[in-house]
Write an enzyme that holds these catalytic residues in place. Structure first.
Site, mmCIF file in Angstrom:
data_model
loop_
_atom_site.group_PDB
_atom_site.id
_atom_site.type_symbol
_atom_site.label_atom_id
_atom_site.label_comp_id
_atom_site.label_asym_id
_atom_site.label_seq_id
_atom_site.Cartn_x
_atom_site.Cartn_y
_atom_site.Cartn_z
ATOM 1 N N HIS A 286 0.815 -1.211 0.000
ATOM 2 C CA HIS A 286 0.000 0.000 0.000
ATOM 3 C C HIS A 286 0.855 1.269 0.000
ATOM 4 O O HIS A 286 0.353 2.360 -0.295
ATOM 5 C CB HIS A 286 -0.932 0.006 1.224
ATOM 6 C CG HIS A 286 -2.285 0.593 0.943
ATOM 7 N ND1 HIS A 286 -2.495 1.570 0.003
ATOM 8 C CD2 HIS A 286 -3.502 0.332 1.479
ATOM 9 C CE1 HIS A 286 -3.781 1.895 -0.019
ATOM 10 N NE2 HIS A 286 -4.411 1.156 0.859
ATOM 11 N N ALA A 287 2.130 1.148 0.321
ATOM 12 C CA ALA A 287 3.020 2.310 0.210
ATOM 13 C C ALA A 287 3.193 2.738 -1.235
ATOM 14 O O ALA A 287 3.540 3.889 -1.511
ATOM 15 C CB ALA A 287 4.391 1.986 0.819
#
Length: 511
Positions: free
Chosen positions: A146-147
């Site tokens: 998700h980064a």
């Protein structure tokens, strides 16, 4: 080399063994459309290799600043190994849906290697007894950190990996990969010193954007009173504990035509309102079956994309969040939908009053080192569970393509999202759509939700109850009077060529 924004970096800081910070998909393909009617693992590797320039995440890895004194950087991996990122397994007999869900959950539960590009694909063969899927089909489990991506940029990556037909024509991309050498620690620390001075300055510059917000919020609250039974805190449920390392996954498919029929029966509601109501009914029934249904409504976080036209090609996270009461205290499906529609409408306008993009930009105002320390401390102490949580679950809606898609010549038959449970929020719902179908999937902690099949059965019952309420509402709606037939008129005399020309001239002048 490109530095992560504050929101993206937080997903890297909160990564732990029990809370891996990736999102993903379970995609199922029919290889009969591919040349020769088959797709081998080597075919898949060659196909993916030809698409790696389609998204930046594929060959970028994370470089952390010593002691996390600044946000990390993306660099192009100079030691990229495609076969590490693409794996291959098969289900044992009989190869049914339940086995596929269990295997997908096991794969998904494992954290990504944070020293390599942050994605993995696992090809799963042996799907010979999955209902509605042709024999010989294979699945693909995607995992993206998700980064690097949010739901919208993840969808763009998925589109880069697919074609609109089975011909597999080579595609051209704007970017070309060039490996980069990892920067030395001293260089990173010098950059950190500069950024930790600059970030608060930028924050002060952005502070002016917040000055009008309190008045806008006050005016909004005065003019838009919240429903009394929505103005409550977040009730405690079994999903509010700290996560274990174990996951479950399951989903249900609904016809898009039925969802549109529900929307038409209740004017003013949206597809998103319908699916939030289905989730509310699901959580209500499941918790009621356990004797654990709270008196107050459960609340869901609903992500809102703040990605503009300029950010369409950018990776990373460009989202804000609105909080919506799910109406779990309401047994009647139609009344629950009415409650949810009012909640979403109010929450959308509240986010507009505050300014979603302004808040996202201000998240980077703190010195990066302080942000990293605070975020890691919160993750390791489980503050999402011990401090008052902001929501009970997340329901994210990521619309997919309405037409058939192809991967290595194989037709995509099903598309399911895989979500991101966190401490204090042990069940995550994703709504996706594809080719006339809507899929509702859940990713959850196995200890909190040990019976996912029962949970999604409640989802199906919740949907059917709402559809029945829609049919009842449509039948009770007053019928529109039929338009009266116009009285027969005598045919006009046909104009001569000269008269017709004159008539055209008069009409043109009248304009």
């Amino acid at each position: 080399m490109e530095q992560l924004g504050a929101l993206d970096a937080m997903f890297a800081y909160t990564e732990t063994r029990n809370t891996p910070m990736h999102i993903g998909q379970l995609l199922i393909y029919d290889p009969s459309t591919a040349p020769g009617g088959k797709v081998g693992f080597k075919d898949i590797l060659r196909y993916i290799e030809g698409r790696l320039d389609g998204a930046r995440i594929f060959r970028q890895k994370l470089v952390r600043v010593p002691l996390d004194l600044d946000h990390p950087y993306w660099i192009e991996d100079d030691n990229f190994d495609l076969e590490y990122h693409v794996r291959h397994i098969a289900l044992p007999q009989p190869g049914d849906w339940r086995q596929l869900c269990i295997q997908a959950a096991r794969i998904y539960a494992r954290p990504l290697d944070m020293d390599r590009p942050l994605w993995e694909f696992t090809v799963i063969e042996g799907l010979d007894n999955v209902e509605g899927i042709p024999k010989g089909s294979f699945a693909l489990v995607h995992k993206f950190h998700h980064a690097a991506v949010d739901g919208q940029s993840g969808l763009q990556m998925t589109l880069a990996l697919h074609d609109l037909d089975a011909k597999m024509k080579p595609r051209k991309w704007d970017r070309q990969w060039r490996p980069e050498t990892k920067p030395n620690d001293l260089n990173l620390l010098v950059r950190a010193q500069v950024n930790n001075i600059a970030n608060p300055v930028r924050g002060l510059q952005n502070l002016g954007k917040l000055l009008p917000v309190p008045k806008r919020m006050f005016d909004f609250a005065r003019e838009n009173k919240q429903q009394k039974d929505a103005a409550t805190g977040i009730p405690k449920t079994r999903f509010g504990d700290r996560l274990t390392p174990h996951r479950v996954f399951d989903g249900k498919i609904f016809p898009l035509s039925d969802i549109k029929a529900i929307r038409a029966a209740f004017p003013g509601v949206t597809v998103n309102d319908v699916m939030l109501t289905v989730v509310g009914g699901t959580m209500r029934a499941y918790l009621e079956s356990k004797g654990e249904l709270p008196d107050n409504t459960l609340k869901a976080g609903a992500p809102i994309s703040v990605r503009d036209d300029n950010g369409e090609a950018a990776g990373g996270n460009q989202v804000s969040m609105m909080t919506v009461g799910l109406g779990t205290h309401i047994a009647d499906a139609a009344k629950r939908l009415e409650f949810v529609a009012k909640e979403t409408n109010r929450s959308k306008h509240m986010v507009e009053a505050v300014g979603a993009r302004t808040l996202m930009e201000l998240s980077g105002a703190m010195p990066a080192g302080l942000t990293a320390a605070a975020t890691k401390l919160a993750a390791r102490m489980g503050l999402g569970q011990t401090v008052a949580p902001q929501m009970n679950t997340v329901v994210t809606n990521v619309p997919g393509p309405p037409v058939s898609m192809y991967f290595a010549g194989a037709e995509l038959k099903r598309s399911f999202g895989m979500g991101l449970p966190t401490d204090g929020m042990g069940v995550f719902h994703i709504v996706t759509s594809y080719h006339g179908e809507v899929m509702l999937t859940i990713t959850a902690d196995r200890e909190m939700l040990p019976d996912p099949a029962a949970y999604v059965d409640f989802a199906e019952k919740s949907f059917k109850a709402l559809l029945a309420a829609a049919k009842k509402a449509s039948a009770a709606a007053p019928k529109k009077p039929k338009a009266k037939k116009a009285a027969a008129k005598k045919p006009k005399k046909r104009l001569t060529s000269r008269a017709a020309t004159a008539g055209k001239g008069r009409r043109k002048t009248a304009k």
